[in-house]
Design a protein around this motif. Structure first.
Motif, PDB file in Angstrom:
ATOM      1  N   PRO A  50       0.795  -1.268   0.083  1.00 34.32           N
ATOM      2  CA  PRO A  50      -0.204  -0.153   0.056  1.00 34.32           C
ATOM      3  C   PRO A  50       0.800   1.191   0.109  1.00 34.32           C
ATOM      4  O   PRO A  50       1.917   1.187   0.488  1.00 34.32           O
ATOM      5  CB  PRO A  50      -0.676  -0.122   1.308  1.00 34.32           C
ATOM      6  CG  PRO A  50      -0.279  -1.360   2.123  1.00 34.32           C
ATOM      7  CD  PRO A  50       0.918  -1.956   1.345  1.00 34.32           C
ATOM      8  N   GLU A  54      -1.370   5.244   2.922  1.00 33.14           N
ATOM      9  CA  GLU A  54      -2.626   4.425   3.392  1.00 33.14           C
ATOM     10  C   GLU A  54      -2.095   3.277   4.254  1.00 33.14           C
ATOM     11  O   GLU A  54      -2.979   2.535   4.774  1.00 33.14           O
ATOM     12  CB  GLU A  54      -3.047   3.781   2.054  1.00 33.14           C
ATOM     13  CG  GLU A  54      -3.393   4.633   0.817  1.00 33.14           C
ATOM     14  CD  GLU A  54      -3.749   4.110  -0.286  1.00 33.14           C
ATOM     15  OE1 GLU A  54      -3.118   3.030  -0.763  1.00 33.14           O
ATOM     16  OE2 GLU A  54      -4.485   4.261  -0.981  1.00 33.14           O
ATOM     17  N   GLU A  71      -6.724  -4.779   4.694  1.00 34.38           N
ATOM     18  CA  GLU A  71      -7.580  -3.813   5.001  1.00 34.38           C
ATOM     19  C   GLU A  71      -7.835  -4.367   6.405  1.00 34.38           C
ATOM     20  O   GLU A  71      -8.615  -5.137   6.389  1.00 34.38           O
ATOM     21  CB  GLU A  71      -8.634  -3.325   4.411  1.00 34.38           C
ATOM     22  CG  GLU A  71      -8.526  -2.306   3.255  1.00 34.38           C
ATOM     23  CD  GLU A  71      -9.557  -1.793   2.700  1.00 34.38           C
ATOM     24  OE1 GLU A  71     -10.613  -2.293   2.650  1.00 34.38           O
ATOM     25  OE2 GLU A  71      -9.511  -0.472   2.045  1.00 34.38           O
TER      26      GLU A  71
END
Length: 109
Positions: A50, A54, A71
Motif C-alpha cells: 500500500p 494508506e 485492510e
C-alpha cells in the motif's frame, strides 16, 4: 487467515513478494442501470505494498515468503473456519490475482 495457491505463489514471487487485499466499491444496478440498487464493496487483490499514506489502514502478515497487506477493518473471511484463498486466473495474454472466501459488503442506497 490466508492461503495462496502454488500458481499464484510463483506469480507473486516473480513480481516482488508483496500483495495487498482491499475492498473496492462498485455500483450495483438493474439491467438498464437507471435504478441503482446500492453499492457493493468487493474484495480485490493487487501486487505491491500500500502507498505509505494508506499504511495505517492495512495490517501485514507473512505467509512463507509473501507479505500480505490487508485492510484491517474490511477483509473478513466468509467462514471463520476457512482461509481466504488467493489464486491466479490466466487468460491468453493476461494474469490476474483473485480472492475467494472474503465477505463482500452490500449497502443499499
Amino acid at each position: 487467515m490466508f492461503a495462496v495457491t502454488d500458481e499464484a505463489r510463483r506469480y507473486i514471487n516473480s513480481k516482488g513478494r508483496n500483495i495487498r487485499v482491499y475492498l473496492e466499491t462498485i455500483l450495483v444496478c438493474n439491467r438498464s442501470c437507471q435504478s441503482p440498487q446500492g453499492f457493493r464493496r468487493q474484495p480485490v487483490v493487487q501486487l505491491g505494498k500500500p502507498h505509505p499514506d494508506e499504511r495505517e489502514f492495512y495490517t501485514s502478515t507473512q505467509l512463507d515468503d509473501i507479505t500480505i497487506w490487508y485492510e484491517t477493518n474490511g477483509i473478513i473471511p466468509e467462514d471463520p473456519a476457512q482461509p481466504i484463498i488467493i489464486s491466479l486466473k490466466k487468460s491468453l495474454f493476461f494474469s490476474e490475482l483473485q480472492v475467494q472466501g472474503a465477505k463482500p459488503e452490500v449497502k443499499v442506497v
